[in-house]
Enzyme design. Sequence first.
Site, PDB file in Angstrom:
ATOM      1  CG  ASP A 158       2.965 -12.972   0.405  1.00 21.63           C
ATOM      2  OD1 ASP A 158       2.131 -13.764   0.865  1.00 21.63           O
ATOM      3  OD2 ASP A 158       2.929 -11.759   0.644  1.00 21.63           O
TER       4      ASP A 158
ATOM      5  CG  ASP B 294       3.711 -21.144   6.132  1.00 27.03           C
ATOM      6  OD1 ASP B 294       3.927 -20.152   6.866  1.00 27.03           O
ATOM      7  OD2 ASP B 294       2.893 -22.033   6.422  1.00 27.03           O
TER       8      ASP B 294
ATOM      9  CE1 TYR C 156      -0.731  -7.289  14.182  1.00 24.49           C
ATOM     10  CE2 TYR C 156      -1.020  -5.329  15.539  1.00 24.49           C
ATOM     11  CZ  TYR C 156      -0.587  -5.929  14.374  1.00 24.49           C
ATOM     12  OH  TYR C 156      -0.008  -5.158  13.389  1.00 24.49           O
TER      13      TYR C 156
ATOM     14  CE  LYS D 180       3.056  -6.773  13.518  1.00 22.95           C
ATOM     15  NZ  LYS D 180       3.965  -7.015  12.367  1.00 22.95           N
TER      16      LYS D 180
ATOM     17  CB  THR E 130      -3.189  -2.779   4.152  1.00 22.84           C
ATOM     18  OG1 THR E 130      -3.450  -3.206   5.503  1.00 22.84           O
ATOM     19  CG2 THR E 130      -1.976  -1.865   4.122  1.00 22.84           C
TER      20      THR E 130
END
Length: 239
Positions: free
Chosen positions: A34, A58, A151, A155, A186
């Site tokens: 991460d 990254d 976005y 995806k 989340t």
Amino acid sequence: MAGQRAVVTGAARGIGSRIAVELALAGAHVTVLDLHDPADTVAEITKLGGSAAGLRADITDREGIAAAIAEAAGPQQRLDTLVTCAAVYGDTVAIDDLPESEVDFVLGVNVKGTLWCIKSALPFLRGHDSRVVCIGSVAGKVGGVLAGPHYVASKGAVHAVVKWLAKTEARNGVLANAVAPGVVDTEMVRDKGYSENYNPLGRLARAEEIARVAAFLASPAASYMTGTVVDVNGGYAMG
């Protein structure tokens, strides 16, 4: 999955963290990768009796992610599973207000970052039974007004990459599938104001509910699945 080596990106928190835990509980040694500090996920796995290591990288840094994944492959230079979960959402929904910088950022992380992870991992995944699992989104399948067009496009591209990968790498032993979650409870979405009644189940998904499906796709139980995008959206979109 005892004795296997797995890498999960975006695993310091959220869905990625839960996937890392699930794979570790199944017996895999998991590298928690991460941009943020992965220490909490590694500590949780260790407390549960699993095996994990943390690396900060990254995914948009092509050379940096290549070095991190090579380190995760260990002395035998082998990986059994790559899960690409690292992603960003973007703040803008309406295309009229969409700045180019945000488009570049979202596509750079979600599409280019996913490609660099796959490219870096393939040399260590080929030649034996292995898995790639990418976390997509219901938005990438059916669009919708809950997310911006950048976005949605990112995806959708992830799903397309999975299908391409499944066709090109099957004979090398690499099976590739994706999970397309609906809205998950989340940090990334809590401030977006989603209604819990947006799907027939009347609630947001829990991160572990997505993680269990990803873990299944990474396991020997999914040995005849490749090129599939699995919906986990509480009935929001069907088929």
